[in-house]
Design a protein around this motif. Structure first.
Motif, PDB file in Angstrom:
ATOM      1  N   THR A  15     -16.361  29.970  -0.969  1.00  0.00           N
ATOM      2  CA  THR A  15     -15.850  29.863   0.403  1.00  0.00           C
ATOM      3  C   THR A  15     -16.984  29.741   1.408  1.00  0.00           C
ATOM      4  O   THR A  15     -16.995  28.842   2.261  1.00  0.00           O
ATOM      5  N   ALA A 160     -17.137  35.990   4.638  1.00  0.00           N
ATOM      6  CA  ALA A 160     -16.711  35.350   3.392  1.00  0.00           C
ATOM      7  C   ALA A 160     -17.233  36.196   2.238  1.00  0.00           C
ATOM      8  O   ALA A 160     -17.655  35.684   1.201  1.00  0.00           O
ATOM      9  N   GLY A 282     -11.402  33.260   2.835  1.00  0.00           N
ATOM     10  CA  GLY A 282     -11.429  33.592   1.415  1.00  0.00           C
ATOM     11  C   GLY A 282     -10.920  34.995   1.138  1.00  0.00           C
ATOM     12  O   GLY A 282     -10.053  35.516   1.848  1.00  0.00           O
ATOM     13  N   GLY A 299      -9.428  29.873  -0.694  1.00  0.00           N
ATOM     14  CA  GLY A 299     -10.587  30.229   0.114  1.00  0.00           C
ATOM     15  C   GLY A 299     -11.383  29.016   0.557  1.00  0.00           C
ATOM     16  O   GLY A 299     -11.818  28.920   1.721  1.00  0.00           O
TER      17      GLY A 299
END
Length: 541
Positions: A15, A160, A282, A299
């Motif tokens: 991601t 992320a 994500g 994601g």
């Protein structure tokens, strides 16, 4: 020491890397950190679905990924030696009608290499330990592996960093959580099975399920449900052999265990994806059971939706409010994924007699119905994802009368739906529409239909470019031959394939967003709505 970054991404998994690449190719080089080591090889996620392959193709990575993975075309379900159903995953309407089986570390390697080519440097063994958001940016505290502390100022902080996200927790973003109380083990082994290596194989038994699918190097990935929510922390060969022997007709003499892990299926969903100048993507925003293989793919699609919007904001070409559309567009999608995956996990692992009978009958029915197969294939490939309800998209489409060359069954993608691929021609030969649309930015496609006069085609182009206001490219697709005098951006659709794929019956416009969804369509050559679209986007020339 204090440093400044326009964007700081925490997490260098799929991601975070997709977001970093998408920003970098739009002129924004982000700072990206990861608490792990550069040589860490995470292998849980192994499935790249059709929509994600299209995204990787846009980034120039799809072919390399396919060469490193195992293309799968069918999903087989069994009970003992009886085949319950075969689901054709190639029924998806995609230039990549397959599901690619590739270890997550291989996907990450490809993304890392592409990010580095674009000038992105990943800072490993570096973690975020605190942050304080302000009106104009975020101050973060970083801890390096050698013990150094660092204060960093960033305009935008992106979380992320996985299901246990520090960004989410320090931002005070709450989430809804549930424990499915389903344990699983998974690992990669060598074994001599007489199974076709172009498909998934899923075996159901009264005690649970075993799924096996081919990996690179001749290995097989085994995923097996545990009888409770306490699977062994590090499964060994004996654990896999026992489940294979109990639940399948396959040879249980597995060997050469390459990697193994276990987990308990849990799900969570953040109550929001944006909190001021902090955004989540994500697993930091949503996590769920891996059954269905949607996690990593969802994601990466988060990042693909966010990247172009964030780039416009950071470069001063759009207002900050554009980022509200990330929450508005993606949150309903990820909630639907979490809900669907939860249901699928419960159905797939149910061991009660009633649940097993219902599952068996449903699979047999699905296996016989082609329309159901096609819908499931498109859902599996993430081709049913749309943003039709987004405030950013609209259309003025009236379904005009069919022409002799029209395919009356094709109505074209609506505003908010995914674009479709087709082949057209330029002076060098055939070219895929998806490759014409690969350049970062918006794309205005003018379908000329029966208009073939070169003077008319040339007259449309200045007005089209003026409406685009520097936000992207203009392409004209005519059903006639290419004009005698060379014209930039003009393509021939002599077989009417592109016109029919887009439901065009008279001169029409399609404005394609950078994430390859339709932002606007109109079945007349009126450029005013194109300007209206960019004004609604809050975009500046």
């Amino acid at each position: 020491m204090t440093t400044k970054a326009d964007v700081l991404i925490v997490g260098a998994g799929p991601t975070g890397l997709v977001l970093a690449i998408d920003l970098a190719r739009r002129g924004v080089i982000p700072r990206i950190i990861d608490a792990g080591r550069a040589d860490h090889r995470e292998s849980r996620a192994v499935s790249i679905v059709a929509r994600s392959l299209e995204m990787l193709d846009d980034l120039g990575l799809a072919q390399a990924a396919i060469e490193r993975g195992v293309p799968l075309h069918t999903l087989n379900f069994y009970q003992g030696t009886t085949t319950l159903a075969e689901m054709d995953v190639t029924a998806v309407d995609s230039p990549f009608p397959l599901d690619l089986c590739i270890p997550q570390w291989q996907t990450v390697t490809l993304l890392r290499e592409r990010a580095e080519e674009l000038g992105v440097t990943i800072e490993w063994d570096t973690r975020l330990v605190g942050q304080q958001a302000g009106e104009h940016g975020v101050t973060v505290e970083l801890q390096h592996g050698d013990g150094r502390s660092q204060r960093c100022e960033t305009g935008w902080l992106i979380g992320a960093d996985g299901a246990h996200s520090t960004v989410r927790e320090t931002a005070g973003i709450t989430r809804e959580r549930a424990d499915l109380k389903r344990g699983f083990i998974l690992g990669d082994v060598a074994v001599d099975w007489p199974l076709t290596r172009d498909r998934f194989h899923v075996y159901f038994d009264a005690s649970g399920l075993v799924a096996v699918f081919p990996m690179i190097g001749g290995y097989w990935r085994i995923l097996a449900s545990a009888p409770d929510d306490r699977p062994p922390a590090t499964p060994g060969l004996d654990d896999f052999a026992a489940y294979v022997a109990e639940r399948t007709p396959l040879d249980s003499h597995v060997r050469d265990l390459q990697w193994s892990s276990s987990f308990v299926a849990r799900e969570s969903l953040a109550d929001r994806l944006r909190h001021g100048r902090i955004l989540l993507a994500g697993d930091a925003a949503h996590s769920h059971s891996p059954v269905g293989g949607q996690g990593m793919n969802t994601g990466m699609q988060d990042a693909y939706n966010l990247g172009w919007k964030l780039a416009l904001v950071v470069t001063g070409r759009a207002e900050d409010s554009l980022l509200d559309s990330y929450q508005a567009e993606r949150w309903p999608i990820v909630k639907a994924v979490v809900d669907a995956t939860s249901t699928t996990t419960k159905v797939a692992t149910g061991t009660a007699l009633v649940a097993r009978r219902a599952r068996r009958h449903a699979l047999r029915l699905f296996g016989r119905l082609n329309p159901v197969q096609q819908r499931l294939s498109n859902a599996f490939g993430e081709h049913l994802v749309h943003y039709r309800d987004s405030d950013l998209v609209f259309e003025r489409w009236h379904e005009s009368q069919a022409r002799a060359w029209s395919d009356v069954a094709c109505t074209g993608p609506e505003a908010g739906e995914l674009v479709r691929d087709a082949y057209v021609e330029n002076r060098e030969g055939p070219v895929a529409l998806r490759h014409i649309l690969r350049t970062p930015g918006h794309h205005l496609v003018l379908f000329a239909a029966d208009t073939t006069d070169s003077a008319t085609l040339a007259a449309w182009q200045p007005s089209a470019h003026e409406a685009m206001a520097g936000h992207g490219e203009v392409h004209v697709i005519t059903r006639g031959h290419l004009p005698h005098d060379p014209m930039d951006g003009v393509f021939a659709d002599l077989r009417s394939e592109a016109h029919n794929r887009y439901g065009v019956r008279r001169p029409s416009l399609y404005l394609i967003r950078p994430d390859k969804y339709v932002g606007f369509r109109g079945d007349s050559v009126d450029f005013a709505p194109v300007s209206d679209y960019f004004r609604a986007l809050g975009a500046r020339p």
